[in-house]
Write a protein that holds these residues in place. Structure first.
Motif, short mmCIF file in Angstrom:
data_model
loop_
_atom_site.label_atom_id
_atom_site.label_comp_id
_atom_site.label_asym_id
_atom_site.label_seq_id
_atom_site.Cartn_x
_atom_site.Cartn_y
_atom_site.Cartn_z
N VAL A 43 0.85 -1.20 0.00
CA VAL A 43 0.00 0.00 0.00
C VAL A 43 0.88 1.25 0.00
O VAL A 43 0.61 2.21 -0.72
CB VAL A 43 -0.98 -0.01 1.19
N ALA A 44 1.94 1.23 0.80
CA ALA A 44 2.87 2.37 0.83
C ALA A 44 3.52 2.59 -0.53
O ALA A 44 3.64 3.74 -0.99
CB ALA A 44 3.93 2.15 1.91
N THR A 52 3.35 10.72 -6.69
CA THR A 52 4.16 11.33 -7.75
C THR A 52 3.29 11.88 -8.87
O THR A 52 3.74 12.71 -9.65
CB THR A 52 5.19 10.35 -8.34
N GLN A 53 2.04 11.40 -8.94
CA GLN A 53 1.09 11.87 -9.95
C GLN A 53 0.25 13.02 -9.42
O GLN A 53 -0.74 13.40 -10.04
CB GLN A 53 0.20 10.71 -10.40
N LYS A 54 0.65 13.54 -8.26
CA LYS A 54 -0.04 14.69 -7.64
C LYS A 54 -1.51 14.38 -7.33
O LYS A 54 -2.37 15.23 -7.42
CB LYS A 54 0.06 15.94 -8.51
N MET A 55 -1.77 13.12 -6.97
CA MET A 55 -3.11 12.69 -6.57
C MET A 55 -3.06 12.33 -5.09
O MET A 55 -2.01 11.96 -4.57
CB MET A 55 -3.58 11.50 -7.41
N THR A 57 -4.02 10.00 -1.85
CA THR A 57 -4.40 8.63 -1.48
C THR A 57 -5.01 8.58 -0.10
O THR A 57 -5.53 7.54 0.30
CB THR A 57 -3.16 7.71 -1.48
N GLY A 58 -4.88 9.66 0.65
CA GLY A 58 -5.30 9.64 2.05
C GLY A 58 -4.18 9.18 2.96
O GLY A 58 -4.31 9.12 4.17
N ILE A 59 -3.05 8.83 2.37
CA ILE A 59 -1.87 8.41 3.13
C ILE A 59 -0.83 9.51 2.98
O ILE A 59 -0.48 9.90 1.86
CB ILE A 59 -1.31 7.07 2.59
N ALA A 64 4.05 6.97 3.98
CA ALA A 64 4.32 6.00 2.92
C ALA A 64 5.82 5.82 2.74
O ALA A 64 6.31 4.68 2.62
CB ALA A 64 3.68 6.45 1.61
N ASP A 65 6.56 6.92 2.75
CA ASP A 65 8.02 6.85 2.59
C ASP A 65 8.66 6.08 3.74
O ASP A 65 9.57 5.27 3.52
CB ASP A 65 8.61 8.25 2.49
#
Length: 131
Positions: A43-44, A52-55, A57-59, A64-65
């Motif tokens: 998921v991360a 990276t797509q400037k969207m 995810t709520g995370i 994530a990193d």
């Protein structure tokens, strides 16, 4: 159903019936005792791709990193094998004319580490629910 069971239990076969890739059970064996941790990792990784797509995810990007960076080697190797498996499944769908080569190419370019065939498969006659 036979082809699906072969992919899951035995492995990916070429047109001549030779095993050319691992099956899903074999791929997941190294992480089977920590599937929750592995799920967090994939998921991360997917969240990183979406970010990276400037969207959104709520995370949070930092979360994530951190999860991706702190993942053990077996998670990374398992995801690599899972992506190869996914590519083999997608190739089968193209050969069966369920998907077009262009749609598969677009999926791979947009989210190379994503595993889009996630869903809830209950033992009922109902169709699977995608998350």
């Amino acid at each position: 159903m036979e082809k699906a069971e072969t992919f899951l239990n035995y492995g990916v076969l070429d047109g001549a019936g030779n095993k050319v890739g691992k099956g899903l059970k074999e791929i997941l064996r190294p992480v089977e005792k920590d599937l929750a941790g592995f799920r967090r990792y994939i998921v991360a990784k997917h969240a990183q791709e979406i970010n990276t797509q400037k969207m959104s995810t709520g995370i949070r990007k930092e979360d994530a990193d951190a999860v991706a960076a702190g993942a053990p080697f077996q998670y990374r190797q398992t995801l690599e094998d899972l992506v190869k498996y996914q590519d083999a499944v997608l190739n089968q769908l193209v050969e069966a004319r369920v998907m077009t080569p262009q749609s598969v190419k677009a999926m791979r370019e947009k989210c190379p580490n994503s595993y889009p065939f996630t869903g809830s498969f209950r033992r009922t006659r109902k169709r699977p629910r995608a998350f």
